[in-house]
Design a protein around this motif. Structure first.
Motif, PDB file in Angstrom:
ATOM      1  N   MET A   1     -43.769  82.062  41.326  1.00 39.94           N
ATOM      2  CA  MET A   1     -42.598  83.086  41.494  1.00 39.94           C
ATOM      3  C   MET A   1     -43.446  84.560  41.736  1.00 39.94           C
ATOM      4  O   MET A   1     -44.359  84.932  40.996  1.00 39.94           O
ATOM      5  N   THR A   2     -43.181  85.455  42.629  1.00 44.94           N
ATOM      6  CA  THR A   2     -43.579  86.719  42.857  1.00 44.94           C
ATOM      7  C   THR A   2     -42.657  87.821  42.127  1.00 44.94           C
ATOM      8  O   THR A   2     -41.626  87.746  41.678  1.00 44.94           O
ATOM      9  N   SER A   3     -43.610  88.910  41.933  1.00 40.38           N
ATOM     10  CA  SER A   3     -42.872  90.119  41.072  1.00 40.38           C
ATOM     11  C   SER A   3     -42.011  91.161  42.083  1.00 40.38           C
ATOM     12  O   SER A   3     -41.496  91.934  41.594  1.00 40.38           O
ATOM     13  N   ASN A   4     -41.822  90.645  43.351  1.00 41.95           N
ATOM     14  CA  ASN A   4     -41.404  91.933  44.228  1.00 41.95           C
ATOM     15  C   ASN A   4     -39.942  92.005  43.748  1.00 41.95           C
ATOM     16  O   ASN A   4     -39.060  91.171  43.313  1.00 41.95           O
ATOM     17  N   ASN A   5     -39.433  93.208  43.739  1.00 46.83           N
ATOM     18  CA  ASN A   5     -38.245  93.926  43.510  1.00 46.83           C
ATOM     19  C   ASN A   5     -37.417  94.335  44.607  1.00 46.83           C
ATOM     20  O   ASN A   5     -37.981  95.340  45.122  1.00 46.83           O
ATOM     21  N   PRO A   6     -36.585  93.734  45.123  1.00 49.12           N
ATOM     22  CA  PRO A   6     -35.884  94.012  46.276  1.00 49.12           C
ATOM     23  C   PRO A   6     -35.123  95.435  46.158  1.00 49.12           C
ATOM     24  O   PRO A   6     -34.960  96.088  47.252  1.00 49.12           O
ATOM     25  N   PHE A   7     -35.096  96.139  45.218  1.00 48.27           N
ATOM     26  CA  PHE A   7     -34.445  97.351  44.910  1.00 48.27           C
ATOM     27  C   PHE A   7     -35.583  98.374  44.602  1.00 48.27           C
ATOM     28  O   PHE A   7     -35.506  99.852  44.484  1.00 48.27           O
ATOM     29  N   ALA A   8     -36.812  98.264  44.707  1.00 51.64           N
ATOM     30  CA  ALA A   8     -37.944  99.039  44.290  1.00 51.64           C
ATOM     31  C   ALA A   8     -38.107 100.387  44.757  1.00 51.64           C
ATOM     32  O   ALA A   8     -38.289 101.416  44.520  1.00 51.64           O
ATOM     33  N   ARG A   9     -37.708 100.333  46.200  1.00 49.57           N
ATOM     34  CA  ARG A   9     -37.826 101.532  47.231  1.00 49.57           C
ATOM     35  C   ARG A   9     -36.631 101.855  47.844  1.00 49.57           C
ATOM     36  O   ARG A   9     -36.406 102.763  48.559  1.00 49.57           O
ATOM     37  N   LEU A  10     -35.307 101.568  47.107  1.00 43.27           N
ATOM     38  CA  LEU A  10     -34.197 102.022  47.608  1.00 43.27           C
ATOM     39  C   LEU A  10     -33.745 103.024  46.341  1.00 43.27           C
ATOM     40  O   LEU A  10     -34.353 103.189  45.241  1.00 43.27           O
ATOM     41  N   PRO A  11     -32.754 103.946  46.891  1.00 41.71           N
ATOM     42  CA  PRO A  11     -32.225 104.919  45.846  1.00 41.71           C
ATOM     43  C   PRO A  11     -31.849 104.245  44.276  1.00 41.71           C
ATOM     44  O   PRO A  11     -31.366 103.593  44.412  1.00 41.71           O
ATOM     45  N   GLU A  12     -32.221 105.105  43.358  1.00 37.67           N
ATOM     46  CA  GLU A  12     -31.688 104.619  42.166  1.00 37.67           C
ATOM     47  C   GLU A  12     -30.247 105.302  42.122  1.00 37.67           C
ATOM     48  O   GLU A  12     -30.202 106.455  42.275  1.00 37.67           O
ATOM     49  N   VAL A  13     -29.591 104.284  41.274  1.00 38.44           N
ATOM     50  CA  VAL A  13     -28.136 104.590  41.308  1.00 38.44           C
ATOM     51  C   VAL A  13     -27.740 104.120  39.895  1.00 38.44           C
ATOM     52  O   VAL A  13     -28.396 103.237  39.348  1.00 38.44           O
ATOM     53  N   PRO A  14     -26.490 104.494  39.458  1.00 37.13           N
ATOM     54  CA  PRO A  14     -26.152 103.954  38.045  1.00 37.13           C
ATOM     55  C   PRO A  14     -25.899 102.464  38.142  1.00 37.13           C
ATOM     56  O   PRO A  14     -25.409 101.955  39.268  1.00 37.13           O
ATOM     57  N   ASP A  15     -25.868 101.921  37.145  1.00 39.70           N
ATOM     58  CA  ASP A  15     -25.483 100.319  37.033  1.00 39.70           C
ATOM     59  C   ASP A  15     -24.038 100.300  36.375  1.00 39.70           C
ATOM     60  O   ASP A  15     -23.401 101.190  35.953  1.00 39.70           O
ATOM     61  N   THR A  65     -23.756  91.083  48.299  1.00 41.58           N
ATOM     62  CA  THR A  65     -24.789  90.405  48.679  1.00 41.58           C
ATOM     63  C   THR A  65     -25.591  89.315  47.860  1.00 41.58           C
ATOM     64  O   THR A  65     -25.397  89.634  46.765  1.00 41.58           O
ATOM     65  N   VAL A  66     -25.966  88.326  48.345  1.00 39.61           N
ATOM     66  CA  VAL A  66     -26.767  87.594  47.492  1.00 39.61           C
ATOM     67  C   VAL A  66     -28.047  87.194  48.566  1.00 39.61           C
ATOM     68  O   VAL A  66     -28.022  86.868  49.610  1.00 39.61           O
ATOM     69  N   TYR A  67     -29.223  87.649  47.844  1.00 32.60           N
ATOM     70  CA  TYR A  67     -30.471  87.814  48.316  1.00 32.60           C
ATOM     71  C   TYR A  67     -31.552  87.038  47.667  1.00 32.60           C
ATOM     72  O   TYR A  67     -31.503  86.998  46.520  1.00 32.60           O
ATOM     73  N   ASP A  68     -32.601  86.165  48.337  1.00 36.33           N
ATOM     74  CA  ASP A  68     -33.781  85.754  47.716  1.00 36.33           C
ATOM     75  C   ASP A  68     -35.073  86.219  48.374  1.00 36.33           C
ATOM     76  O   ASP A  68     -35.506  86.165  49.322  1.00 36.33           O
ATOM     77  N   PRO A  69     -35.499  87.150  47.350  1.00 32.38           N
ATOM     78  CA  PRO A  69     -36.815  87.756  47.695  1.00 32.38           C
ATOM     79  C   PRO A  69     -38.333  86.675  47.733  1.00 32.38           C
ATOM     80  O   PRO A  69     -39.070  87.124  48.471  1.00 32.38           O
ATOM     81  N   ASP A  70     -37.849  85.831  47.202  1.00 33.60           N
ATOM     82  CA  ASP A  70     -39.111  84.870  47.040  1.00 33.60           C
ATOM     83  C   ASP A  70     -39.049  83.739  48.137  1.00 33.60           C
ATOM     84  O   ASP A  70     -39.770  83.027  48.149  1.00 33.60           O
ATOM     85  N   ALA A  71     -38.376  83.784  49.332  1.00 34.72           N
ATOM     86  CA  ALA A  71     -38.157  82.882  50.104  1.00 34.72           C
ATOM     87  C   ALA A  71     -39.503  82.962  50.816  1.00 34.72           C
ATOM     88  O   ALA A  71     -40.158  84.175  51.057  1.00 34.72           O
ATOM     89  N   PRO A  72     -40.204  81.889  51.427  1.00 36.06           N
ATOM     90  CA  PRO A  72     -41.557  81.814  52.141  1.00 36.06           C
ATOM     91  C   PRO A  72     -41.272  82.266  53.531  1.00 36.06           C
ATOM     92  O   PRO A  72     -41.554  81.656  54.688  1.00 36.06           O
ATOM     93  N   THR A  73     -40.984  83.712  53.579  1.00 35.71           N
ATOM     94  CA  THR A  73     -40.821  84.394  54.703  1.00 35.71           C
ATOM     95  C   THR A  73     -41.381  85.670  54.629  1.00 35.71           C
ATOM     96  O   THR A  73     -41.689  86.203  53.532  1.00 35.71           O
ATOM     97  N   MET A  74     -41.394  86.312  55.572  1.00 35.81           N
ATOM     98  CA  MET A  74     -41.612  88.026  55.364  1.00 35.81           C
ATOM     99  C   MET A  74     -40.782  88.814  55.083  1.00 35.81           C
ATOM    100  O   MET A  74     -40.805  89.823  54.862  1.00 35.81           O
ATOM    101  N   SER A  75     -39.411  88.217  55.115  1.00 36.84           N
ATOM    102  CA  SER A  75     -38.220  89.293  54.772  1.00 36.84           C
ATOM    103  C   SER A  75     -37.432  88.603  53.939  1.00 36.84           C
ATOM    104  O   SER A  75     -36.266  88.850  53.842  1.00 36.84           O
ATOM    105  N   GLY A  76     -37.729  87.570  53.050  1.00 35.03           N
ATOM    106  CA  GLY A  76     -36.876  87.100  52.155  1.00 35.03           C
ATOM    107  C   GLY A  76     -35.578  86.204  52.851  1.00 35.03           C
ATOM    108  O   GLY A  76     -36.045  85.657  54.122  1.00 35.03           O
TER     109      GLY A  76
END
Length: 179
Positions: A1-15, A65-76
């Motif tokens: 499993m990679t450690s990529n976070n799909p929200f890392a470069r998006l605006p920080e907002v409240p949970d 949304t439901v997103y898999d950042p670990d898919a073996p593609t360059m775009s999840g």
């Protein structure tokens, strides 16, 4: 499993809070949330039940949304994208993401994801690829209409969400198919 976070470069907002009767944060999907369409034995491509609360003041609509950042593609891999959920709605029933979107509220619609259909496509990580993470996210938006047409893509939705996001609620399911 990679450690990529799909929200890392998006605006920080409240949970805010999202819960589910079919997704336990950090735990594997149930068999129904795997993809029969992609040949996973027992998979049914059933979208998860979701309930949310505590969205920020000024929320005018939601997207899911439901997103898999670990898919073996360059775009999840985008498994599901729902647009136009009215601010008064705080729940989607299990199975809302079927071919017809029968469980979606009036005005909401599904975008075609990476599986090629405007519906929920369940998990189907390649056998032996390791554990995948599935970010199930409710996005609170400051507009009633995010401006994404029915023929738009989840990536285009994500681009538009970035400039209209007020808050985000996420559960992370996991999935793995042994070699």
């Amino acid at each position: 499993m990679t450690s990529n976070n799909p929200f890392a470069r998006l605006p920080e907002v409240p949970d805010f809070t999202v819960t589910s009767t079919t997704v336990i944060d950090g735990q594997p999907w149930a068999a129904a949330q795997y993809s029969g369409a992609f040949g996973v034995p027992g998979g049914e491509d059933v979208s998860p039940q979701l309930s949310w609360s505590g969205a920020p003041e000024g929320t005018k609509s939601f997207a899911v949304t439901v997103y898999d950042p670990d898919a073996p593609t360059m775009s999840g891999f985008w498994h599901w994208a729902v647009v136009g959920i009215p601010a008064a709605v705080t729940e989607l029933p299990e199975g809302a993401g079927d071919d017809s979107g029968s469980g979606l509220p009036d005005g909401a619609f599904q975008l075609s994801g990476d599986g090629g259909a405007a519906r929920f496509i369940g998990a189907a990580p390649p056998a032996g690829h390791g554990e995948h993470r599935y970010f199930v996210t409710v996005h609170a938006l400051d507009v009633e209409d995010i401006g994404v047409p029915a023929e738009g893509t989840p990536a285009f939705l994500g681009f538009n969400i970035a400039s209209h996001i007020l808050g985000r609620a996420t559960l992370v399911a996991t999935g793995e198919i042994p070699a």
